[in-house]
Scaffold this active site. Structure first.
Site, PDB file in Angstrom:
ATOM      1  CE1 TYR A   1      -0.237   1.991   4.205  1.00  0.00           C
ATOM      2  CE2 TYR A   1       1.096  -0.100   4.310  1.00  0.00           C
ATOM      3  CZ  TYR A   1       0.777   1.110   5.145  1.00  0.00           C
ATOM      4  OH  TYR A   1       1.249   1.568   6.206  1.00  0.00           O
TER       5      TYR A   1
ATOM      6  NE  ARG B   1      -5.958 -19.739   3.961  1.00  0.00           N
ATOM      7  CZ  ARG B   1      -4.949 -20.343   4.563  1.00  0.00           C
ATOM      8  NH1 ARG B   1      -4.522 -21.390   4.262  1.00  0.00           N
ATOM      9  NH2 ARG B   1      -4.182 -19.560   5.532  1.00  0.00           N
TER      10      ARG B   1
ATOM     11  CE  LYS C   1       3.245   3.115   3.136  1.00  0.00           C
ATOM     12  NZ  LYS C   1       3.474   3.333   4.389  1.00  0.00           N
TER      13      LYS C   1
ATOM     14  CD  GLU D   1      10.141   1.695  10.395  1.00  0.00           C
ATOM     15  OE1 GLU D   1      10.169   2.704   9.634  1.00  0.00           O
ATOM     16  OE2 GLU D   1      10.044   0.276  10.036  1.00  0.00           O
TER      17      GLU D   1
END
Length: 285
Positions: free
Chosen positions: A33, A100, A149, A181
């Site tokens: 994202y 799946r 990310k 972070e």
């Protein structure tokens, strides 16, 4: 009023937005994202976010589903259709829907692409910028590829809840005694006029706001060191701050219940926030 969102090539009312229960983003967090900020109806740092998106996808063996120009057109249409003045645009791309299986589906499986907006009036004038944030430290228990990310944000969510339970605003994660972070931001301290933030690597996200802020800091003749720092160094710092697409530059005034510096937002963070907002608005698209 209902928002317009983008789902797999269509702009639809949010109530009509649907993604398959077999989507690998839902089943495996197999997706990435990006978040871009919007100020005054203009998009900040789009090129940087698009470049990082392409890198994240490549690290997961996924192609870009469209070119940067088409992606920008989608962002702009969402801004226009939703009358977004100040806020955020979230983009998520997954490997798509398939029965799946831990193994990836066939490369021809269509990816899932979703974008939506969040309205944040007064985003650039957040009161927290004048008050400063309170931070706690927590162990960093995420997977090793934090430079990608991905949508697997469970531990950062848990970290924010730990901070909330402690009466703080956020958490800094710590590994081997060194700060990596924040839960959704890059972390910085300032000591004797030098800005110190962790060097790039797999341990942290390569923040787009981070890159811009460090560039502006160097252009303003500020000293910058990209290296890891300890909790003890943070506690003894003159000031501290975070950066992210949604907070820009935000001062940190307390760590684990003790004040950083004099317990008020410091001048370096304030100046960097001012520079970042000025320069980003000029370059916004």
């Amino acid at each position: 009023m209902s928002r317009t969102v983008y789902v797999n090539g269509e702009f639809v009312p949010e109530a009509d937005a649907k993604v398959s229960v077999f989507d690998r983003g839902f089943l495996f967090a197999d997706g990435v994202y990006e978040v871009t900020s919007v100020l005054g109806g203009k998009i900040l740092d789009f090129a940087g976010h698009a470049a990082r998106l392409e890198r994240s996808l490549a690290e997961l063996d996924m192609p870009m589903p469209m070119g940067a120009d088409e992606l920008l057109d989608i962002h702009r249409k969402l801004v226009a259709d939703n009358g977004l003045d100040d806020g955020l645009i979230y983009l998520q791309i997954t490997r798509g829907a398939a029965d799946r299986d831990f193994a990836y589906p066939d490369a021809q499986t269509p990816q899932t692409v979703v974008l939506f907006t969040q309205e944040k009036p007064g985003l650039a004038d957040a009161p927290m910028a004048k008050q400063g944030m309170k931070i706690i430290s927590i162990p960093d228990e995420r997977w090793g590829r934090r430079d990608i990310k991905t949508v697997q944000l469970l531990y950062p969510s848990m970290g924010k809840m730990m901070a909330k339970a402690a009466g703080a605003h956020d958490a800094w994660m710590v590994e081997d005694g060194h700060v990596t972070e924040g839960t959704s931001n890059n972390a910085y301290i300032v000591k004797d006029g030098t800005i110190i933030t962790r060097h790039l690597g797999n341990e942290i996200l390569h923040g787009i706001t981070r890159a811009a802020v460090l560039r502006f800091a160097r252009e303003a003749q500020m000293r910058v060191e990209e290296r890891s720092f300890t909790l003890e160094e943070a506690a003894a710092a003159d000031e501290a701050f975070i950066t992210s697409a949604s907070t820009f530059v935000m001062p940190v005034v307390e760590l684990d219940g003790a004040p950083i510096g004099d317990g008020t937002p410091g001048p370096v963070a304030a100046r960097l926030r001012e520079i970042y907002l000025d320069e980003s608005r000029k370059a916004a698209v």
